[in-house]
Each structure stands twice: as structure tokens, then as C-alpha cells.
Design an enzyme around this catalytic site. Structure first.
Site, short mmCIF file in Angstrom:
data_model
loop_
_atom_site.label_atom_id
_atom_site.label_comp_id
_atom_site.label_asym_id
_atom_site.label_seq_id
_atom_site.Cartn_x
_atom_site.Cartn_y
_atom_site.Cartn_z
N SER A 1 2.29 -3.65 -4.55
CA SER A 1 4.06 -3.13 -5.17
C SER A 1 3.87 -4.50 -5.77
O SER A 1 3.68 -5.54 -5.21
CB SER A 1 4.71 -2.92 -4.45
OG SER A 1 6.02 -2.30 -5.12
N TYR B 1 10.15 -4.21 2.61
CA TYR B 1 9.44 -3.24 2.09
C TYR B 1 8.39 -4.75 1.19
O TYR B 1 7.43 -4.72 1.31
CB TYR B 1 9.74 -2.60 1.09
CG TYR B 1 9.06 -2.15 -0.25
CD1 TYR B 1 8.42 -0.56 0.00
CD2 TYR B 1 8.69 -2.03 -1.40
CE1 TYR B 1 7.45 -0.39 -1.02
CE2 TYR B 1 8.24 -1.78 -2.28
CZ TYR B 1 7.06 -0.49 -2.00
OH TYR B 1 6.72 -0.27 -3.19
N1 LIG Z 1 6.48 4.84 -7.04
C1 LIG Z 1 6.35 3.87 -7.90
O1 LIG Z 1 6.57 2.83 -8.70
C2 LIG Z 1 5.80 2.42 -7.17
C3 LIG Z 1 5.63 1.08 -7.22
C4 LIG Z 1 5.00 -0.19 -6.52
C5 LIG Z 1 4.40 0.73 -4.93
N2 LIG Z 1 4.58 1.88 -4.94
C6 LIG Z 1 3.47 2.65 -3.99
O2 LIG Z 1 2.34 3.12 -3.56
C7 LIG Z 1 2.59 4.14 -2.58
C8 LIG Z 1 2.93 5.69 -3.70
O3 LIG Z 1 3.99 5.98 -4.26
P1 LIG Z 1 5.11 7.24 -4.15
O4 LIG Z 1 6.33 7.08 -5.34
O5 LIG Z 1 3.83 8.21 -4.78
O6 LIG Z 1 5.68 7.39 -3.29
P2 LIG Z 1 5.88 8.32 -2.15
O7 LIG Z 1 5.78 10.22 -3.49
O8 LIG Z 1 6.92 8.99 -1.76
O9 LIG Z 1 4.19 9.06 -1.23
C9 LIG Z 1 4.02 8.32 0.09
C10 LIG Z 1 2.72 9.07 0.43
O10 LIG Z 1 2.59 8.36 1.70
C11 LIG Z 1 2.95 9.40 3.06
N3 LIG Z 1 3.14 9.30 3.98
C12 LIG Z 1 4.07 7.90 4.18
N4 LIG Z 1 4.44 7.91 5.69
C13 LIG Z 1 2.62 7.93 6.02
C14 LIG Z 1 2.65 7.89 7.51
N5 LIG Z 1 2.99 7.42 8.50
N6 LIG Z 1 1.05 8.49 7.46
C15 LIG Z 1 0.79 9.24 6.48
N7 LIG Z 1 1.13 9.30 5.67
C16 LIG Z 1 2.72 8.95 4.88
C17 LIG Z 1 3.79 10.68 2.92
O11 LIG Z 1 3.61 11.89 2.91
P3 LIG Z 1 4.17 12.54 4.43
O12 LIG Z 1 5.88 12.59 3.90
O13 LIG Z 1 4.15 14.33 4.24
O14 LIG Z 1 3.29 12.01 4.67
C18 LIG Z 1 4.11 10.34 0.84
O15 LIG Z 1 2.95 11.32 0.23
C19 LIG Z 1 3.23 3.93 -2.44
O16 LIG Z 1 2.82 3.45 -1.15
C20 LIG Z 1 4.66 2.88 -2.81
O17 LIG Z 1 5.30 1.66 -1.60
C21 LIG Z 1 5.13 2.47 -5.77
#
Ligand SMILES: NC(=O)c1ccc[n+]([C@@H]2O[C@H](COP(=O)([O-])OP(=O)(O)OC[C@H]3O[C@@H](n4cnc5c(N)ncnc54)[C@H](OP(=O)(O)O)[C@@H]3O)[C@@H](O)[C@H]2O)c1
Length: 257
Positions: free
Chosen positions: A148, A161
């Protein structure tokens, strides 16, 4: 064609964690459209089946591979299943992550450890095991970790985080250094603010959207396709000489004066 030689993933097997929705799903769709067989991971099997069916409807190939990244035994079993069913793993996108917006005053050792178990320790364990599997196969490998951009800023209210994502940047470089000789590249994508389901409430909030507009050079939220494009590049044969890199995709948030 040159573009195929540089960017086709035909015949490759790719695992994406957190692939049921958000950035993970978009990255999986993009790699599938470049020809990779996609293995979709997360903890919810039903959602992963829906995502796999969607990729199938789009002409790609995807199967659900549910496992909890925070559980080492589940990770080991999932990789063994990949070896058994597909005989190889060429690309890992370690995207799954959780967030806990508890400030330092209230952060407990337990909640910190819980977050690290997924974001840093589970991700590192998976990347390390995947790299070993790729090295043993003797083919080129690609490992892409989703960090991130915020982990390089002094941002309040999110210490666990930020620490986990900053830790991943260090892990990426260490793993890259150890596996360069095996033709395995290891890189980190650092997204800024993306309007995924996770951020749906913020994206719908006028004040939060005004803040994103104010803080980004491009004056808007990112779209998940814009992370998918970066992941597709790093996963491709064309990125064979890029390793240990942190690719910031943030609409200019980190450089705005
Ligand atoms: N969206 C943003 O603006 C942003 C910015 C910077 C970084 N990021 C990073 O990008 C990644 C994806 O972001 P997103 O916005 O798409 O988030 P999200 O929709 O919350 O997706 C995260 C995914 O991780 C899975 N997950 C969580 N814990 C897990 C575990 N212990 N084992 C296996 N799967 C697990 C969840 O699925 P289940 O709950 O079904 O397991 C979920 O599908 C994350 O790492 C986030 O920190 C996002």
C-alpha cells in the site's frame, strides 16, 4: 507477434489471493484474459466459485481454491493441491489483506498479531513456499505482492496496517535477492486510493471523495482495472528484468506537493 511474446500468459498457472472481489478479482480477470489458468483464493468458497464462473463466462479459465492465508497448514495443503492438479505454479499475486483502523492508543498486542498473521506473516509464508516451488520447477516465476502506498506516509489511526505493508516492502526485496538466480522476480505494487467494495462507503461519501480529489494529482479515485494493468505487466514475460521494485499506482498521491 511481439505483443504476444511480451505479454501473453498462455499456458501459465497463476494464483491470486483475495480474488473473490475488489483488486484481486480484477487482477485475476486480467491475467485470465492474457491466457493464464487462474486459481482464485480467499476464505469464502461460494464467493470464489462465483468469481471463477464469471471469468469462465468471459472466456477465461479459473478454479476456486479456498484457503485461509493466516493458517500455515491450509497454505501448505493449497500449494500441494496446485502441484497435484496443475503440476506447476508460474505466478503468485499475494493480494489478500485486512485492515484495522485502531490508533496506537487502543492497539493491543493481540489485534496487532492478528493483522500481521494475514498481511505479513501469512503472505510471507505463502510467497516463500511459492518461490521454493517455482525454483524447484526451474522455470521463470513471478511473485507480486500487494502492499500500500500509505505505508510510506505518516498517517495516523492505522499503525498495524501501515507496519504490515511496510514490512512487505522489505520482504519483497529480501525474497527478490534470494531468488534472482532462479529467474523468479519479486515485486510490490503500492496502490493509493481505489474505489473497491472495501472502500464503497468512502467512495460514496462526498467529503472523502473531495479529499481524494484534493490529495491526488489525477484528482480522482483509482479503478481496480488500473491495478490489474500494473499486475499484468509485472506478471508478463516483458517484465523479466524488473525485480525488487515497488510500483506505486496512486494517481500521484505520494508525489503531490
Ligand atoms: N482498495 C484500496 O484502495 C487499497 C489501497 C491500498 C492497498 N490495498 C490492498 O489491496 C488488497 C486488496 O484490496 P481490496 O480493496 O480489493 O480489499 P478487499 O475487497 O477487502 O479484499 C481483500 C480480500 O482478501 C481476502 N482475505 C482476507 N483475509 C484473508 C485470509 N486470511 N486468507 C485468505 N484471504 C483473505 C478477502 O476474502 P475473504 O474474506 O473471503 O477471505 C478479500 O477478498 C489488500 O491487501 C489491500 O490492503 C487496497
Amino acid at each position: 507477434m511481439l505483443v504476444d511474446r511480451l505479454f501473453s500468459l498462455q499456458g501459465q498457472v497463476a494464483l491470486v489471493t483475495g480474488a473473490a472481489r475488489g483488486l484481486g478479482l480484477e487482477m485475476a480477470r486480467a491475467l485470465a484474459s492474457a491466457g493464464a489458468t487462474m486459481l482464485l483464493s480467499g476464505r469464502d468458497a461460494v464467493k470464489l466459485e462465483t468469481a471463477a464462473a464469471r471469468i469462465g463466462d468471459e472466456g477465461g479459465s479459473a478454479v476456486a481454491l479456498p484457503f485461509d492465508l493466516a493458517d500455515s497448514e491450509e497454505t501448505v495443503r493449497a500449494l500441494a493441491r496446485i502441484q497435484r492438479d496443475h503440476g506447476r505454479l508460474d505466478i503468485l499475486i499475494a493480494n489478500a489483506g485486512i485492515r484495522d483502523r485502531t490508533g496506537f492508543a487502543a492497539l493491543t498486542r493481540h489485534s496487532f498479531a492478528r493483522l500481521l498473521a494475514t498481511n505479513l506473516i501469512g503472505t510471507t509464508d505463502l510467497a516463500q513456499r511459492a518461490a521454493r516451488m517455482m525454483a524447484e520447477a526451474g522455470r521463470d516465476g513471478r511473485i507480486i505482492i500487494i502492499g500500500s502506498m500509505i505505508s510510506s506516509l505518516a498517517a495516523a489511526g492505522d499503525p498495524a496496517y501501515l507496519a504490515s505493508k511496510a514490512g512487505l516492502t522489505g520482504m519483497v526485496r529480501a525474497l527478490a535477492a534470494e531468488h534472482g538466480r532462479n529467474r523468479i522476480t519479486v515485486n510490490d505494487i503500492a496502490p493509493g486510493s481505489f474505489a473497491t467494495e472495501f472502500n464503497a462507503a468512502l467512495a460514496a461519501d462526498d467529503a472523502a471523495t473531495a479529499m481524494v480529489r484534493e490529495r491526488t494529482v489525477l484528482e480522482r479515485w483509482g479503478t481496480p482495472e488500473e491495478i490489474a494493468a500494473a499486475a499484468l505487466f509485472l506478471a508478463s514475460p516483458g517484465a523479466a528484468y524488473v525485480t525488487g521494485h515497488r510500483l506505486v499506482v496512486d494517481g500521484g498521491m505520494s508525489v503531490k506537493a
